[in-house]
Design a protein around this motif. Structure first.
Motif, PDB file in Angstrom:
ATOM      1  N   VAL A  47      54.184 -86.972  13.096  1.00 27.13           N
ATOM      2  CA  VAL A  47      55.583 -87.406  13.175  1.00 27.13           C
ATOM      3  C   VAL A  47      55.796 -88.284  14.412  1.00 27.13           C
ATOM      4  O   VAL A  47      56.473 -89.314  14.355  1.00 27.13           O
ATOM      5  CB  VAL A  47      56.523 -86.177  13.218  1.00 27.13           C
ATOM      6  N   GLU A  48      55.200 -87.865  15.524  1.00 34.01           N
ATOM      7  CA  GLU A  48      55.322 -88.623  16.763  1.00 34.01           C
ATOM      8  C   GLU A  48      54.747 -90.022  16.609  1.00 34.01           C
ATOM      9  O   GLU A  48      55.340 -91.012  17.058  1.00 34.01           O
ATOM     10  CB  GLU A  48      54.595 -87.868  17.883  1.00 34.01           C
ATOM     11  N   LYS A  61      62.463 -83.698  10.928  1.00 30.81           N
ATOM     12  CA  LYS A  61      62.004 -85.047  11.260  1.00 30.81           C
ATOM     13  C   LYS A  61      60.814 -85.502  10.422  1.00 30.81           C
ATOM     14  O   LYS A  61      60.577 -86.706  10.301  1.00 30.81           O
ATOM     15  CB  LYS A  61      61.613 -85.095  12.748  1.00 30.81           C
ATOM     16  N   CYS A  62      60.074 -84.552   9.845  1.00 30.89           N
ATOM     17  CA  CYS A  62      58.860 -84.913   9.099  1.00 30.89           C
ATOM     18  C   CYS A  62      59.233 -85.618   7.791  1.00 30.89           C
ATOM     19  O   CYS A  62      59.970 -85.058   6.977  1.00 30.89           O
ATOM     20  CB  CYS A  62      58.025 -83.666   8.805  1.00 30.89           C
ATOM     21  N   PRO A  63      58.740 -86.835   7.540  1.00 34.28           N
ATOM     22  CA  PRO A  63      59.123 -87.573   6.332  1.00 34.28           C
ATOM     23  C   PRO A  63      58.378 -87.114   5.077  1.00 34.28           C
ATOM     24  O   PRO A  63      58.746 -87.518   3.973  1.00 34.28           O
ATOM     25  CB  PRO A  63      58.758 -89.015   6.680  1.00 34.28           C
ATOM     26  N   TYR A  64      57.349 -86.301   5.225  1.00 28.80           N
ATOM     27  CA  TYR A  64      56.534 -85.884   4.081  1.00 28.80           C
ATOM     28  C   TYR A  64      56.702 -84.386   3.850  1.00 28.80           C
ATOM     29  O   TYR A  64      56.626 -83.582   4.780  1.00 28.80           O
ATOM     30  CB  TYR A  64      55.060 -86.234   4.305  1.00 28.80           C
ATOM     31  N   ILE A  86      61.759 -75.974  13.386  1.00 27.66           N
ATOM     32  CA  ILE A  86      62.811 -76.401  12.461  1.00 27.66           C
ATOM     33  C   ILE A  86      63.169 -77.862  12.710  1.00 27.66           C
ATOM     34  O   ILE A  86      63.373 -78.646  11.763  1.00 27.66           O
ATOM     35  CB  ILE A  86      64.055 -75.499  12.614  1.00 27.66           C
ATOM     36  N   ARG A  87      63.208 -78.250  13.963  1.00 25.73           N
ATOM     37  CA  ARG A  87      63.465 -79.652  14.316  1.00 25.73           C
ATOM     38  C   ARG A  87      62.362 -80.554  13.768  1.00 25.73           C
ATOM     39  O   ARG A  87      62.637 -81.650  13.261  1.00 25.73           O
ATOM     40  CB  ARG A  87      63.549 -79.771  15.839  1.00 25.73           C
ATOM     41  N   LEU A  88      61.123 -80.080  13.844  1.00 28.30           N
ATOM     42  CA  LEU A  88      59.990 -80.821  13.298  1.00 28.30           C
ATOM     43  C   LEU A  88      60.108 -80.940  11.779  1.00 28.30           C
ATOM     44  O   LEU A  88      59.806 -81.997  11.197  1.00 28.30           O
ATOM     45  CB  LEU A  88      58.689 -80.108  13.679  1.00 28.30           C
ATOM     46  N   PHE A  89      60.549 -79.859  11.125  1.00 31.63           N
ATOM     47  CA  PHE A  89      60.750 -79.869   9.674  1.00 31.63           C
ATOM     48  C   PHE A  89      61.753 -80.949   9.264  1.00 31.63           C
ATOM     49  O   PHE A  89      61.573 -81.654   8.269  1.00 31.63           O
ATOM     50  CB  PHE A  89      61.239 -78.490   9.230  1.00 31.63           C
TER      51      PHE A  89
END
Length: 460
Positions: free
Chosen positions: A412-413, A346-349, A341-344
């Motif tokens: 993302v990283e 932060k992901c700009p796309y 969920i944190r990755l979701f």
């Protein structure tokens, strides 16, 4: 989209070196750690749970299943590594093709698949002579397609014809083709898709309408179980049901579903030991485990519990490692969901965000369903515990899903690294510019002071 450093297949030989593997490993380090933990737990519990199976099939050679699990874990980690090195945008390009390929594959499995454990869910791969559960490939293809559609239809996602129907039709087709052989997987897949659609801003009315339609057969199934229990089916009816079940691959599993729902609702009070055998043995295993367990390899349920290394591996784990060990496994899956969920966020796309979240939803929901079955909170299903149950095609597809999630995390990283580098460069440039301006101002001030001193000296 900025181009990331993807895997170069000409450098595969170099990538197999230990240092190169560590240097090229990117993505969410917490997810990597969780996967390693689950792999270690799988190795310990599967080795313990396959003891009786080894005596039955290999004359007590328990190391066979140990080395087999080590091989699956090793192959699985290689799949994760190479999948995470691939730019996740490639999965958007192959989503349609993979989905269209999975549909005839599901149809073939439904009518001509290999029947095991009273279900036709597998096909046998010809060269390697290994069975594959085609629903795993279909799930992966479906989430790729849904993520692609949601990311491209955000401007018209509230529209029923242009936004909702193109997204829900693939979900309905896949679930209906999986359901005849594996109803539990179809229901869990549908639930995961509904969650993803809700997060993808699909109209709540449309989602509730879909859930209402899906509940009709579920209510019918529960009603059939209640009627069957009240009527009190005898041995002759059971035999007739078994004969009908073998005669049809599409509707034959209906009597099994009704029986499982009936056992879940009434089994603890009125079902015979044979009908409720799996559930009772799982309860016994959990009761024996207590808070701290009996220790690794000291469980007895593996000798009595069917599928102790697969569907009921969580009960085996609790018997050996206790309720604390079972709670720790739940904690691992919840942390995995939190990181996804944190990755979701932060992901700009949009595509990467929806893809990572959808795959994590289906893995965690499957894990929770498996654990709920083991503790008798859900009717008996055929779903495994992801990354913990004994290796097979399902284990490898789970690893591929995690590799795709880590591919999004790697991207993302890298984007965050590029932003940080750009920000640092901008700050450095600004500092240099300000330094030059201050230097020029100091020079001007010194020149003015010299001119004033010259004027004063001239006057004297």
């Amino acid at each position: 989209m900025n181009r990331t450093d993807d895997i170069k297949f000409t450098d595969l030989a170099q990538n197999f070196k230990g240092k190169a593997l560590l240097q090229n490993t990117r993505g969410d380090k917490v997810i990597w750690a969780l996967v390693l933990l689950l792999g270690l737990v799988s190795l310990l519990v599967v080795y313990s749970a396959t003891g009786s199976l080894a005596y039955k099939n290999h004359k007590g050679n328990t190391e066979i299943y140990l080395f087999k699990q080590i091989a699956f874990i090793g192959i699985g980690f290689l799949i994760i590594y190479f999948a995470h090195r691939v730019n996740y945008t490639i999965y958007s390009r192959v989503a349609k093709v993979l989905f269209l390929f999975s549909i005839p594959l599901l149809l073939y499995t439904l009518f001509f698949g290999v029947t095991m454990n009273e279900g036709s869910r597998w096909i046998r791969l010809p060269i390697i002579n290994m069975t594959m559960q085609t629903s795993d490939l279909a799930k992966l293809a479906l989430f790729m397609l849904i993520a692609r559609l949601l990311s491209r239809k955000q401007t018209k996602i509230k529209d029923f014809k242009k936004g909702f129907l193109p997204v829900i039709i693939p979900v309905a087709i896949t679930c209906m083709l999986i359901a005849p052989a594996n109803l539990s997987t179809a229901l869990l897949l549908g639930a995961s898709c509904m969650l993803l659609l809700f997060i993808g801003r699909v109209s709540t009315k449309h989602i509730l309408l879909t859930i209402g339609c899906a509940l009709i057969p579920v209510i019918f199934l529960i009603s059939a179980a209640v009627i069957k229990h009240k009527s009190g089916s005898g041995d002759e009816e059971v035999a007739t049901a078994s004969a009908k079940e073998k005669s049809s691959r599409i509707t034959g599993r209906f009597n099994t579903w009704v029986g499982r729902v009936e056992n879940f609702m009434y089994g603890s009070k009125e079902a015979n030991d044979d009908d409720y055998y799996q559930v009772n043995q799982a309860k016994i295993a959990i009761a024996r485990g207590g808070w701290f367990g009996n220790g690794p390899g000291n469980g007895e349920a593996r000798n009595f519990l069917p599928q102790a290394y697969n569907d009921y591996i969580y009960a085996t784990l609790i018997e050996e490692y206790g309720m604390i060990g079972g709670a720790f496994i739940i904690f691992i899956y919840l942390v995995f969901l939190y990181r996804s969920i944190r990755l979701f966020k932060k992901c700009p796309y949009a595509f990467g965000a929806f893809l990572a979240l959808g795959l994590s939803f289906t893995l965690v929901i499957q894990a929770m369903a498996n654990m709920a079955v083991n503790v008798n909170l859900f009717p008996v299903t055929g779903v495994t515990l992801p990354l913990v149950s004994m290796g097979g095609s399902s284990f490898l597809f789970t690893c591929l899903s995690i590799g795709i999630i880590l591919s999004v995390a790697r991207n993302v990283e890298q984007l965050e690294g590029n932003k940080a580098a750009a920000l640092a460069a901008a700050i450095e440039t600004k500092a240099e510019t300000e330094g030059e301006e201050e230097y020029e101002e100091e020079e001007v001030y010194e020149e003015e002071e010299i001119e004033e001193e010259v004027e004063v000296a001239t006057k004297r």
